[in-house]
Design a protein around this motif. Structure first.
Motif, PDB file in Angstrom:
ATOM      1  N   SER A  18       0.817  -1.211   0.000  1.00 18.52           N
ATOM      2  CA  SER A  18       0.000   0.000   0.000  1.00 18.52           C
ATOM      3  C   SER A  18       0.845   1.253   0.000  1.00 18.52           C
ATOM      4  CB  SER A  18      -0.926   0.006   1.223  1.00 18.52           C
ATOM      5  OG  SER A  18      -0.212   0.238   2.413  1.00 18.52           O
ATOM      6  N   PHE A  19       2.055   1.208   0.533  1.00 20.68           N
ATOM      7  CA  PHE A  19       2.902   2.391   0.561  1.00 20.68           C
ATOM      8  C   PHE A  19       3.316   2.827  -0.834  1.00 20.68           C
ATOM      9  CE2 PHE A  19       3.745   2.120   5.135  1.00 20.68           C
ATOM     10  CZ  PHE A  19       3.848   3.453   5.434  1.00 20.68           C
ATOM     11  N   SER A  20       3.169   1.986  -1.844  1.00 14.77           N
ATOM     12  CA  SER A  20       3.569   2.358  -3.193  1.00 14.77           C
ATOM     13  C   SER A  20       2.490   3.141  -3.928  1.00 14.77           C
ATOM     14  CB  SER A  20       3.917   1.102  -3.996  1.00 14.77           C
ATOM     15  OG  SER A  20       2.756   0.306  -4.184  1.00 14.77           O
ATOM     16  N   LEU A  21       1.372   3.425  -3.249  1.00 12.92           N
ATOM     17  CA  LEU A  21       0.250   4.079  -3.909  1.00 12.92           C
ATOM     18  C   LEU A  21       0.570   5.488  -4.348  1.00 12.92           C
ATOM     19  CD1 LEU A  21      -2.839   3.176  -1.727  1.00 12.92           C
ATOM     20  CD2 LEU A  21      -2.374   2.464  -4.053  1.00 12.92           C
ATOM     21  N   ALA A  23      -2.212   8.258  -6.754  1.00 10.77           N
ATOM     22  CA  ALA A  23      -3.660   8.416  -6.849  1.00 10.77           C
ATOM     23  C   ALA A  23      -4.251   7.226  -7.585  1.00 10.77           C
ATOM     24  CB  ALA A  23      -4.000   9.706  -7.579  1.00 10.77           C
ATOM     25  N   CYS A  24      -5.135   6.497  -6.923  1.00 11.78           N
ATOM     26  CA  CYS A  24      -5.750   5.334  -7.574  1.00 11.78           C
ATOM     27  C   CYS A  24      -7.168   5.173  -7.054  1.00 11.78           C
ATOM     28  CB  CYS A  24      -4.923   4.076  -7.317  1.00 11.78           C
ATOM     29  SG  CYS A  24      -4.557   3.758  -5.605  1.00 11.78           S
ATOM     30  N   GLY A  25      -7.899   6.219  -7.035  1.00 10.34           N
ATOM     31  CA  GLY A  25      -9.230   6.201  -6.490  1.00 10.34           C
ATOM     32  C   GLY A  25      -9.392   7.432  -5.627  1.00 10.34           C
ATOM     33  N   GLY A  26     -10.407   7.411  -4.730  1.00 11.53           N
ATOM     34  CA  GLY A  26     -10.573   8.524  -3.823  1.00 11.53           C
ATOM     35  C   GLY A  26     -10.778   9.821  -4.580  1.00 11.53           C
ATOM     36  N   LYS A  27     -12.019  10.191  -4.851  1.00 10.54           N
ATOM     37  CA  LYS A  27     -12.308  11.249  -5.805  1.00 10.54           C
ATOM     38  C   LYS A  27     -12.339  12.648  -5.212  1.00 10.54           C
ATOM     39  CE  LYS A  27     -12.560   8.408  -9.219  1.00 10.54           C
ATOM     40  NZ  LYS A  27     -11.507   8.394 -10.249  1.00 10.54           N
ATOM     41  N   GLN A  28     -11.671  12.866  -4.085  1.00  8.25           N
ATOM     42  CA  GLN A  28     -11.544  14.219  -3.574  1.00  8.25           C
ATOM     43  C   GLN A  28     -10.543  14.973  -4.446  1.00  8.25           C
ATOM     44  OE1 GLN A  28     -11.429  14.796   0.758  1.00  8.25           O
ATOM     45  NE2 GLN A  28     -11.485  12.568   0.942  1.00  8.25           N
ATOM     46  N   THR A  29     -10.947  16.122  -4.942  1.00  4.24           N
ATOM     47  CA  THR A  29     -10.106  16.863  -5.875  1.00  4.24           C
ATOM     48  C   THR A  29      -9.687  18.203  -5.290  1.00  4.24           C
ATOM     49  OG1 THR A  29     -12.076  17.770  -6.958  1.00  4.24           O
ATOM     50  CG2 THR A  29     -11.137  15.762  -7.889  1.00  4.24           C
ATOM     51  N   LEU A  30      -8.708  18.810  -5.928  1.00  6.65           N
ATOM     52  CA  LEU A  30      -8.129  20.061  -5.450  1.00  6.65           C
ATOM     53  C   LEU A  30      -9.190  21.161  -5.440  1.00  6.65           C
ATOM     54  CD1 LEU A  30      -5.381  21.475  -4.722  1.00  6.65           C
ATOM     55  CD2 LEU A  30      -5.254  22.113  -7.140  1.00  6.65           C
ATOM     56  N   LYS A  66      -7.366  -0.044   4.503  1.00  3.71           N
ATOM     57  CA  LYS A  66      -8.720   0.383   4.157  1.00  3.71           C
ATOM     58  C   LYS A  66      -9.723  -0.748   4.230  1.00  3.71           C
ATOM     59  CE  LYS A  66     -11.294   3.040   0.715  1.00  3.71           C
ATOM     60  NZ  LYS A  66     -11.192   3.848  -0.534  1.00  3.71           N
ATOM     61  N   HIS A  67      -9.315  -1.945   3.842  1.00  5.17           N
ATOM     62  CA  HIS A  67     -10.238  -3.075   3.809  1.00  5.17           C
ATOM     63  C   HIS A  67     -10.037  -4.002   4.999  1.00  5.17           C
ATOM     64  CE1 HIS A  67     -11.773  -1.809  -0.018  1.00  5.17           C
ATOM     65  NE2 HIS A  67     -10.559  -1.818  -0.556  1.00  5.17           N
ATOM     66  N   GLY A  68      -9.493  -3.462   6.088  1.00  5.56           N
ATOM     67  CA  GLY A  68      -9.352  -4.242   7.299  1.00  5.56           C
ATOM     68  C   GLY A  68      -7.930  -4.694   7.539  1.00  5.56           C
ATOM     69  N   GLY A  69      -7.642  -5.005   8.784  1.00  8.22           N
ATOM     70  CA  GLY A  69      -6.302  -5.422   9.166  1.00  8.22           C
ATOM     71  C   GLY A  69      -5.473  -4.246   9.606  1.00  8.22           C
ATOM     72  N   GLY A  70      -4.509  -4.530  10.458  1.00  8.33           N
ATOM     73  CA  GLY A  70      -3.640  -3.469  10.936  1.00  8.33           C
ATOM     74  C   GLY A  70      -2.749  -3.971  12.044  1.00  8.33           C
ATOM     75  N   THR A 215      -4.229   7.916   3.248  1.00 12.87           N
ATOM     76  CA  THR A 215      -4.012   7.922   1.808  1.00 12.87           C
ATOM     77  C   THR A 215      -5.274   7.428   1.120  1.00 12.87           C
ATOM     78  OG1 THR A 215      -3.135   5.664   1.709  1.00 12.87           O
ATOM     79  CG2 THR A 215      -1.558   7.450   2.106  1.00 12.87           C
ATOM     80  N   SER A 216      -5.431   7.826  -0.145  1.00  8.16           N
ATOM     81  CA  SER A 216      -6.640   7.486  -0.884  1.00  8.16           C
ATOM     82  C   SER A 216      -6.432   6.221  -1.702  1.00  8.16           C
ATOM     83  CB  SER A 216      -7.036   8.645  -1.807  1.00  8.16           C
ATOM     84  OG  SER A 216      -6.010   8.873  -2.757  1.00  8.16           O
ATOM     85  N   GLY A 217      -7.501   5.775  -2.327  1.00  8.29           N
ATOM     86  CA  GLY A 217      -7.413   4.621  -3.212  1.00  8.29           C
ATOM     87  C   GLY A 217      -7.939   3.367  -2.559  1.00  8.29           C
ATOM     88  N   PRO A 218      -8.224   2.349  -3.361  1.00  2.28           N
ATOM     89  CA  PRO A 218      -8.821   1.106  -2.852  1.00  2.28           C
ATOM     90  C   PRO A 218      -7.932   0.356  -1.881  1.00  2.28           C
ATOM     91  CG  PRO A 218      -8.154   0.865  -5.150  1.00  2.28           C
ATOM     92  CD  PRO A 218      -8.042   2.325  -4.825  1.00  2.28           C
ATOM     93  N   THR A 219      -6.632   0.550  -1.922  1.00  2.00           N
ATOM     94  CA  THR A 219      -5.728  -0.097  -0.964  1.00  2.00           C
ATOM     95  C   THR A 219      -5.043   0.952  -0.097  1.00  2.00           C
ATOM     96  OG1 THR A 219      -4.007  -0.150  -2.670  1.00  2.00           O
ATOM     97  CG2 THR A 219      -5.313  -2.149  -2.365  1.00  2.00           C
ATOM     98  N   GLY A 220      -5.748   2.030   0.193  1.00  2.00           N
ATOM     99  CA  GLY A 220      -5.197   3.079   1.039  1.00  2.00           C
ATOM    100  C   GLY A 220      -5.037   2.615   2.476  1.00  2.00           C
ATOM    101  N   TYR A 221      -4.417   3.456   3.283  1.00  2.00           N
ATOM    102  CA  TYR A 221      -4.144   3.113   4.675  1.00  2.00           C
ATOM    103  C   TYR A 221      -4.274   4.360   5.536  1.00  2.00           C
ATOM    104  CZ  TYR A 221       0.430   4.942   3.287  1.00  2.00           C
ATOM    105  OH  TYR A 221       1.432   5.727   2.781  1.00  2.00           O
ATOM    106  N   THR A 222      -4.386   4.137   6.825  1.00  2.00           N
ATOM    107  CA  THR A 222      -4.440   5.212   7.811  1.00  2.00           C
ATOM    108  C   THR A 222      -3.367   4.969   8.861  1.00  2.00           C
ATOM    109  OG1 THR A 222      -6.824   5.522   7.521  1.00  2.00           O
ATOM    110  CG2 THR A 222      -5.857   6.358   9.556  1.00  2.00           C
ATOM    111  N   LEU A 223      -2.623   6.008   9.196  1.00  2.00           N
ATOM    112  CA  LEU A 223      -1.657   5.972  10.287  1.00  2.00           C
ATOM    113  C   LEU A 223      -2.164   6.891  11.388  1.00  2.00           C
ATOM    114  CD1 LEU A 223       1.718   6.442   8.345  1.00  2.00           C
ATOM    115  CD2 LEU A 223       0.417   4.339   8.683  1.00  2.00           C
TER     116      LEU A 223
END
Length: 235
Positions: A18-21, A23-30, A66-70, A215-223
Motif C-alpha cells: 500500500s505504501f507504493s500508492l 492516486a488510484c481512487g478517492g475522488k476528492q479533488t483540489l 482500508k479493507h481491514g487489518g492493521g 491515503t486514498s485509493g482502494p488499498t489506502g491506509y491510515t496511520l
C-alpha cells in the motif's frame, strides 16, 4: 534477538504494497483557491507547523488498511540540520526498518527486514515523512478555500504536484496538510490534533500530540500516530 510476531507479517506485507500508492481512487479533488495579494516573503503561517532545528520524536503508530487489518509499531524520527533519520520498531523492540533522508532527498536504507526491504515501501515512507516533517517545495500562493472555507498556503511544484497547508486553530485540529497528484486528486491528508507548546529553548514550536495520516485509493491506509516523547536536541 526478538522475533517479529507471526500475526504481524501478513499485515506488513499488505502495508508494504500500500505504501507504493499514488492516486488510484478517492475522488476528492483540489479545491479552488481565492488568491490573496502578492506576497513579499513567505508568511510564518505557512511554515510554523514544521519543526525547526534538531528534534527526536517517538510515536506509537497504529496502521489500519482500508479493507481491514492493521497493527501497531513504534516510530522514531530524528531531525537534524542536514538529515532526517527514521526507524520502525515492534513493541517488543525489534527494528523492522531504518533509513536516512538527506536535504537532497537521497534516501539510504540502513536496515530492512522483509517485507520492509521492498523498494516501494521505502519510497512511500519517504513521502509520508516529508509530508509530516518538511516544508513543501514549489511556488507559493496564499489565499482561502471556498469549500471548506479556510485560509491556505498552496505550494505547486514544476511537475504540478500541489500541497495545501491549512492552519485550522479549531477544537478538532490545529493544522492540516493535503497532497494532490498532478491530476488534482487528493492522495494524502494529514491532520494534527492537540498541539502543545514544546517548552523553553525550542523557539515557537507547537507539537501535535496526535497525528492522523490517510491515503486514498482502494488499498489506502491510515496511520494514527500518538506522541510518546518529543525532545529538542542541541544543533
Amino acid at each position: 534477538m526478538t522475533r517479529v510476531p507471526f500475526l504481524l507479517l501478513p499485515v506488513l506485507i499488505l502495508l508494504a504494497c500500500s505504501f507504493s500508492l499514488t492516486a488510484c481512487g478517492g475522488k476528492q479533488t483540489l479545491p479552488l483557491l481565492t488568491k490573496a495579494d502578492s506576497l513579499s516573503e513567505e508568511p510564518a503561517s505557512c511554515t510554523s507547523i514544521f519543526p525547526q532545528g534538531a528534534w527526536q520524536f517517538v510515536h506509537s503508530i497504529d496502521f489500519t488498511l482500508k479493507h481491514g487489518g492493521g497493527s501497531t509499531v513504534i516510530g522514531v524520527t530524528s531531525l537534524g540540520p542536514d538529515s532526517l533519520e527514521c526507524a520502525l520498531v515492534t513493541p517488543e523492540g525489534f527494528t523492522l526498518f531504518s533509513g536516512t533522508l538527506d536535504r537532497e532527498n537521497n534516501f539510504a536504507v540502513t536496515r530492512a527486514v522483509s517485507p520492509f526491504d521492498n523498494p516501494s515501501f521505502a519510497l512511500g515512507l519517504l513521502e509520508d515523512l516529508q509530508a509530516i516533517f518538511r516544508k513543501p517545495v514549489g511556488e507559493l500562493q496564499q489565499g482561502s478555500l471556498s469549500e471548506p472555507p479556510a485560509p491556505v498556503c498552496r505550494y505547486t511544484t514544476n511537475d504540478e504536484k500541489v500541497t495545501d497547508i491549512l492552519s485550522d486553530k479549531n477544537a478538532e485540529t490545529c493544522w492540516q496538510v493535503r497532497n494532490y497528484a498532478p491530476d488534482k486528486e487528493l492522495i494524502r491528508a494529514i491532520a494534527a490534533r492537540s498541539c502543545q507548546a514544546a517548552g523553553p529553548g525550542s523557539g515557537s514550536a507547537s507539537i501535535p500530540q496526535q497525528l492522523e495520516l490517510q491515503t486514498s485509493g482502494p488499498t489506502g491506509y491510515t496511520l494514527k500516530m500518538k506522541l510518546i516523547s518529543a525532545e529538542h536536541l542541541p544543533n
